[in-house]
Structure formats: C-alpha cells, structure tokens
Design a protein around this motif. Structure first.
Motif, short mmCIF file in Angstrom:
data_model
loop_
_atom_site.label_atom_id
_atom_site.label_comp_id
_atom_site.label_asym_id
_atom_site.label_seq_id
_atom_site.Cartn_x
_atom_site.Cartn_y
_atom_site.Cartn_z
N THR A 175 -11.36 6.39 -11.13
CA THR A 175 -9.89 4.88 -10.68
C THR A 175 -9.36 4.07 -11.38
N VAL B 82 -0.74 5.59 2.21
CA VAL B 82 -1.54 5.44 2.92
C VAL B 82 -2.30 6.53 3.97
N ARG C 104 0.88 -0.95 -0.07
CA ARG C 104 -0.12 0.01 0.34
C ARG C 104 1.15 1.05 0.44
N ALA D 105 -6.57 4.51 -6.18
CA ALA D 105 -7.80 4.70 -5.78
C ALA D 105 -8.48 5.95 -6.80
N ARG E 248 -8.30 6.98 5.51
CA ARG E 248 -9.93 5.99 5.08
C ARG E 248 -9.40 5.52 3.55
N LEU E 249 -8.24 5.58 3.26
CA LEU E 249 -7.88 5.17 1.30
C LEU E 249 -6.36 5.50 1.15
N CYS E 250 -6.02 4.08 0.68
CA CYS E 250 -4.57 4.66 0.28
C CYS E 250 -4.65 4.64 -1.56
N GLU E 251 -3.80 5.93 -1.91
CA GLU E 251 -3.61 6.02 -3.24
C GLU E 251 -3.37 4.69 -4.40
N THR E 252 -1.88 4.26 -3.65
CA THR E 252 -2.02 2.62 -4.68
C THR E 252 -1.93 1.79 -3.64
N TYR F 55 -3.91 -0.84 -8.35
CA TYR F 55 -4.96 -0.74 -7.98
C TYR F 55 -5.07 0.88 -7.40
#
Length: 116
Positions: free
Chosen positions: A111, A9, A6, A26, A12-16, A24
């Motif tokens: 995305t 990070v 990740r 975000a 609430r989310l991680c970019e990659t 993947y």
C-alpha cells in the motif's frame, strides 16, 4: 468541503483515492502469480508507478509505503527490486511486515500514500 475522487472502483475497494492533495493506494499485488518474489515486487512497483501517474503524482512524492510479505525469506529479493526502483533522496517512510496474504501465491503486497 474538499472532494474525494475514487479511481478503479470495485465492489469491495477502489485502487486509488485522492483527498486533500493526498493519494491513497489500495494494496497492490502482482498479476503474474507464477513469478518469484523479485518478479512480483517489480510488477507491484510498476503498478504503483502507473496508478500514481494516472492522478498526476509519482514515486518521488510517496510519503509512506507498507509492504506485506508472505515469507521473510523473500525479504532480500523484495529489497533488491525496491532498491533499484526507489529514487535516491526520495525514500519514503516504510514498514515491512510478514503476513498471511489473501492467496497463497501472493509473495508481496504494498500500500502507498503519496502527495500530489
């Protein structure tokens, strides 16, 4: 068992996320929210380039992109930036949907899923 990496990070989310040689991303938005749809799209695509390069991938390896657009009246402007950016012969599977985005100033969010 394969590992999960990740990057960037947050709470609430991680970019990659990288897993099983798949990347993947975000939802990416522009930082300069005063720009029009064309300008925001150019900025979002540059962010995708940067995040993919960081993990050893690039836009020729993108498998799928989902584009969220706040107003379909901006579809042509977004596509203008997209067409200049996407490499001929490497167009990914893509969907574009109109959506109410998290901030009224957001014109476009994307995305992406790519191979390493």
């Amino acid at each position: 068992m394969s590992s999960i990496q990740r990057y960037h990070v947050g709470p609430r989310l991680c970019e990659t996320v990288v897993h099983n040689n798949t990347v993947y991303l975000a939802g990416q938005i522009a930082e300069d929210l005063d720009k029009d749809a064309l300008g925001q799209t150019v900025e979002v695509l540059a962010c995708i380039d940067r995040l993919l390069a960081e993990v050893g991938s690039d836009k020729t390896k993108i498998l799928q992109v989902t584009i969220f657009i706040a107003d379909m009246a901006d579809f042509d402007a977004m596509n203008l930036a997209w067409s200049e950016w996407v490499p001929q012969g490497h167009t990914p599977a893509r969907a574009t949907v109109q959506a109410q985005l998290a901030d009224a100033r957001y014109k476009v969010e994307m995305t992406a899923i790519a191979a390493l």
